[in-house]
Design a protein around this motif. Structure first.
Motif, PDB file in Angstrom:
ATOM      1  N   ALA A 193      -4.283 -24.594  11.661  1.00  0.00           N
ATOM      2  CA  ALA A 193      -2.997 -24.855  11.008  1.00  0.00           C
ATOM      3  C   ALA A 193      -1.982 -25.405  12.005  1.00  0.00           C
ATOM      4  N   HIS A 194      -1.930 -24.819  13.185  1.00  0.00           N
ATOM      5  CA  HIS A 194      -0.993 -25.271  14.213  1.00  0.00           C
ATOM      6  C   HIS A 194      -1.308 -26.717  14.619  1.00  0.00           C
ATOM      7  N   TRP A 195      -2.581 -27.020  14.739  1.00  0.00           N
ATOM      8  CA  TRP A 195      -3.016 -28.359  15.139  1.00  0.00           C
ATOM      9  C   TRP A 195      -2.672 -29.379  14.052  1.00  0.00           C
ATOM     10  N   ILE A 196      -2.875 -29.007  12.786  1.00  0.00           N
ATOM     11  CA  ILE A 196      -2.564 -29.920  11.680  1.00  0.00           C
ATOM     12  C   ILE A 196      -1.066 -30.193  11.617  1.00  0.00           C
ATOM     13  N   LEU A 203      11.749 -34.497   9.086  1.00  0.00           N
ATOM     14  CA  LEU A 203      11.020 -34.412  10.354  1.00  0.00           C
ATOM     15  C   LEU A 203      11.359 -33.175  11.190  1.00  0.00           C
ATOM     16  N   PRO A 204      12.627 -32.792  11.353  1.00  0.00           N
ATOM     17  CA  PRO A 204      12.877 -31.574  12.136  1.00  0.00           C
ATOM     18  C   PRO A 204      12.228 -30.330  11.533  1.00  0.00           C
ATOM     19  N   ALA A 238       7.887 -26.375  11.944  1.00  0.00           N
ATOM     20  CA  ALA A 238       6.663 -25.741  11.459  1.00  0.00           C
ATOM     21  C   ALA A 238       5.572 -25.810  12.526  1.00  0.00           C
ATOM     22  N   HIS A 239       5.577 -26.867  13.327  1.00  0.00           N
ATOM     23  CA  HIS A 239       4.586 -27.026  14.394  1.00  0.00           C
ATOM     24  C   HIS A 239       4.816 -26.043  15.537  1.00  0.00           C
ATOM     25  N   VAL A 240       6.061 -25.744  15.848  1.00  0.00           N
ATOM     26  CA  VAL A 240       6.356 -24.912  17.028  1.00  0.00           C
ATOM     27  C   VAL A 240       6.859 -23.516  16.671  1.00  0.00           C
ATOM     28  N   PHE A 254       8.818 -19.193  18.815  1.00  0.00           N
ATOM     29  CA  PHE A 254      10.022 -18.388  18.609  1.00  0.00           C
ATOM     30  C   PHE A 254       9.730 -16.959  18.167  1.00  0.00           C
ATOM     31  N   ILE A 255       8.472 -16.636  17.963  1.00  0.00           N
ATOM     32  CA  ILE A 255       8.095 -15.278  17.562  1.00  0.00           C
ATOM     33  C   ILE A 255       7.726 -14.496  18.815  1.00  0.00           C
TER      34      ILE A 255
END
Length: 149
Positions: free
Chosen positions: A88-91, A132-133, A138-140, A144-145
């Motif tokens: 999911a992170h890669w997508i 886009l932001p 969603a990618h990063v 923040f967790i």
């Protein structure tokens, strides 16, 4: 020779500059959308000056974002391309890259393209640029967790 810490191609300074550039480009783009060039004649002086400053800022930040992408994005892609185990992170990363590429290409078409394409390209540039932001966030989001020890 001193070895630097491996950070997936990002340095903290590049990360901060990239976030600042994207946020300021987003804000200046929203202002340009709210005050289109066609309505300059009806604007007050302060609005015209603010719109002009936004156009200049958007252009300068475009140049800065290109430099930052060369500095941080390509090394990041080189390191992370093979790490597909976090699917999911890669997508989200691939979608962020496609969105960024689309916005950049649409921006080039707005600047140098045919006037007949302007309305269509402008709408596409606006909608993808506004989203886009969120796509990049969603990618990063895992950054923040807090991690559990």
């Amino acid at each position: 020779m001193k070895r630097s810490k491996h950070m997936s191609g990002w340095s903290p300074a590049t990360w901060r500059w990239m976030v600042a550039a994207v946020v300021l480009m987003w804000a200046s783009g929203v202002l340009l959308y709210l005050w289109p060039a066609e309505s300059v004649m009806e604007m007050r002086d302060w609005q015209v000056h603010l719109r002009h400053a936004s156009v200049v800022l958007h252009g300068v930040l475009t140049w800065l974002l290109c430099v930052l992408c060369g500095r941080g994005l390509w090394p990041h892609l080189r390191v992370m391309w093979q790490r597909r185990e976090q699917r999911a992170h890669w997508i989200w990363g691939v979608l962020s890259f496609v969105g960024l590429s689309f916005v950049a290409g649409a921006g080039v078409l707005l600047l140098y393209g045919s006037p007949s394409l302007h309305d269509t390209v402008s709408a596409a540039h606006w909608w993808v640029g506004v989203a886009l932001p969120l796509l990049m966030l969603a990618h990063v989001w895992r950054r923040f967790i807090p991690t559990r020890a």
